[in-house]
Design an enzyme around this catalytic site. Structure first.
Site, PDB file in Angstrom:
ATOM      1  N   CYS A   1      28.432  49.748  36.873  1.00 10.49           N
ATOM      2  CA  CYS A   1      27.808  48.855  35.897  1.00 10.49           C
ATOM      3  C   CYS A   1      26.377  48.533  36.311  1.00 10.49           C
ATOM      4  O   CYS A   1      25.463  48.483  35.468  1.00 10.49           O
ATOM      5  CB  CYS A   1      28.625  47.581  35.746  1.00 10.49           C
ATOM      6  SG  CYS A   1      28.979  46.719  37.303  1.00 10.49           S
ATOM      7  N   THR A   2      26.150  48.350  37.611  1.00  6.90           N
ATOM      8  CA  THR A   2      24.818  47.988  38.087  1.00  6.90           C
ATOM      9  C   THR A   2      23.844  49.147  37.956  1.00  6.90           C
ATOM     10  O   THR A   2      22.681  48.958  37.581  1.00  6.90           O
ATOM     11  CB  THR A   2      24.881  47.491  39.543  1.00  6.90           C
ATOM     12  OG1 THR A   2      25.788  46.388  39.630  1.00  6.90           O
ATOM     13  CG2 THR A   2      23.514  47.038  40.033  1.00  6.90           C
TER      14      THR A   2
ATOM     15  N   THR B   1      26.061  47.223  47.426  1.00  8.71           N
ATOM     16  CA  THR B   1      26.024  47.938  46.152  1.00  8.71           C
ATOM     17  C   THR B   1      25.438  49.317  46.389  1.00  8.71           C
ATOM     18  O   THR B   1      24.491  49.468  47.165  1.00  8.71           O
ATOM     19  CB  THR B   1      25.197  47.191  45.087  1.00  8.71           C
ATOM     20  OG1 THR B   1      25.141  47.985  43.894  1.00  8.71           O
ATOM     21  CG2 THR B   1      23.778  46.919  45.555  1.00  8.71           C
TER      22      THR B   1
ATOM     23  N   ARG C   1      40.848  46.028  34.240  1.00 10.26           N
ATOM     24  CA  ARG C   1      39.781  45.462  33.418  1.00 10.26           C
ATOM     25  C   ARG C   1      39.044  46.550  32.621  1.00 10.26           C
ATOM     26  O   ARG C   1      38.844  46.415  31.415  1.00 10.26           O
ATOM     27  CB  ARG C   1      38.771  44.717  34.307  1.00 10.26           C
ATOM     28  CG  ARG C   1      39.280  43.466  34.978  1.00 10.26           C
ATOM     29  CD  ARG C   1      39.749  42.407  34.008  1.00 10.26           C
ATOM     30  NE  ARG C   1      38.742  42.093  33.005  1.00 10.26           N
ATOM     31  CZ  ARG C   1      39.019  41.605  31.793  1.00 10.26           C
ATOM     32  NH1 ARG C   1      40.274  41.427  31.416  1.00 10.26           N
ATOM     33  NH2 ARG C   1      38.043  41.310  30.951  1.00 10.26           N
TER      34      ARG C   1
ATOM     35  N   THR D   1      34.652  39.958  40.962  1.00  7.47           N
ATOM     36  CA  THR D   1      35.553  40.975  40.411  1.00  7.47           C
ATOM     37  C   THR D   1      36.919  40.877  41.079  1.00  7.47           C
ATOM     38  O   THR D   1      37.113  40.117  42.032  1.00  7.47           O
ATOM     39  CB  THR D   1      35.008  42.400  40.624  1.00  7.47           C
ATOM     40  OG1 THR D   1      35.102  42.733  42.021  1.00  7.47           O
ATOM     41  CG2 THR D   1      33.558  42.511  40.171  1.00  7.47           C
TER      42      THR D   1
END
EC number: 1.2.1.12
Length: 333
Positions: free
Chosen positions: A150-151, A209, A11, A180
């Site tokens: 990304c976070t 996370t 991706r 994901t």
């Protein structure tokens, strides 16, 4: 023009190539390493369920992709140390497999002939860059750098703006995150994490996370002050991060919004909205983080205030736009 290789054409790897073409970058992708055949890689590049058809021509041979008329070598080496990056002059490797997530592991790319590595994931205690937050710390001596997650790219601009304006004493963040490829499509065994074995498109799934911890690598003065977790939800992309913090001074929601709006001014990485958007509205956003002024809340008990701030992000495309900005700067050093 800097020559780049992409290790892992999933991706993120495919979106890296797409975004480089969109911005007409001086970065030239000369090689890709992936264990999948060029035929399948070409198909997945051409047809994207989240972002639609690839706008340029795509073809393939048994050992290359031909994108917009240009041939890109395709290798299928399991070990990074065996990838012939040097043969194509690849100077910088964008590491997108999720496996070489440390300086020690990514050293294999340098041993294979590359000069620099940019890791598209958290990579432990190493230099970690969020563009427009701490990219000024990049220098010509850096050879292996992480662009975090990304976070983290969503959280960091919001946390920095709050801390610069009011001081963050402590906080906790929750990301409501799209599913994901690491999750299961249907119920089935998935390692030791029991919840990860449940169907991603049918459940809200609590998840870990590292974004809050990684903030300390990006904004050192916030090290140890933030905790966080994730809830994976049944959307294909488009996520949102909520930060609840105790600040160093009393504030109003208007003061918070004004400070955050100021931080987004002339900022290509950090956006601002006061519209009542939803997750699908953020898909394809060029920002790594978009502050949502409509969701700011202050809860007070005596002298204590809990301040809630929220930012949206496209966890795929928005993250890649940030990666490309960092890559272009990294290439010039």
């Amino acid at each position: 023009m800097s020559k780049v290789g992409i290790n892992g054409f999933g991706r993120i790897g495919r979106l890296v190539l797409r975004r480089l073409l969109e911005v007409k970058s001086n970065i030239d992708v000369v090689a890709i390493n992936d264990l999948t055949s060029p035929k399948i890689l070409a198909y997945l590049l051409k047809h994207d369920s989240n972002y639609g058809p690839f706008p340029w021509s795509v073809d393939f041979t048994e050992d290359s992709l031909i994108v917009d008329g240009k041939s890109i070598a395709v290798y299928a080496e399991k070990e990074a140390k065996n990838i012939p990056w040097k043969a194509k002059g690849a100077e910088i490797i964008v590491e997108c497999t999720g496996f070489y997530t440390s300086a020690e592991k990514s050293q294999a790319h340098l041993d294979a002939g590359a000069k620099k590595v940019l890791i598209s994931a958290p990579a432990g205690e190493m230099k970690t860059i969020v563009y427009k937050v701490n990219d000024d710390t990049l220098d010509g001596n850096d050879t292996i750098v992480s662009v975090a997650s990304c976070t983290t790219n969503c959280l960091a601009p919001m946390a920095k703006a709050l801390h610069d304006s009011f001081g963050i004493e402590v906080g906790t963040m929750t990301t409501i995150h799209a599913y994901t490829g690491t999750q299961s499509l249907v119920d089935g065994p998935r390692g030791k994490d029991l919840r990860a074995s449940r169907a991603a498109a049918e459940n809200i799934i609590p998840h870990t996370t590292g974004a809050a911890k990684a903030i300390g690598l990006v904004i050192p003065e916030l090290s140890g002050k933030l905790k966080g977790h994730a809830q994976r939800v049944p959307v294909k992309t488009g996520s949102v991060t909520e930060l609840v913090s105790i600040l160093g001074k009393k504030v109003t929601a208007e003061e918070v919004n004004n400070a955050l709006k100021q931080a987004t001014t002339n900022n290509e990485s950090f956006g601002y909205t006061d519209e009542e958007i939803v997750s699908s509205d953020i898909i394809g956003s060029h920002f790594g983080s978009v502050f949502d002024a409509t969701q700011t809340e202050i809860t007070a008990v005596g002298d204590l205030q809990l301040v809630k701030t929220v930012a949206w992000y496209d966890n795929e495309y928005g993250f890649v736009t940030q990666l490309i900005r960092t890559l272009e700067k990294f290439a010039k050093l």
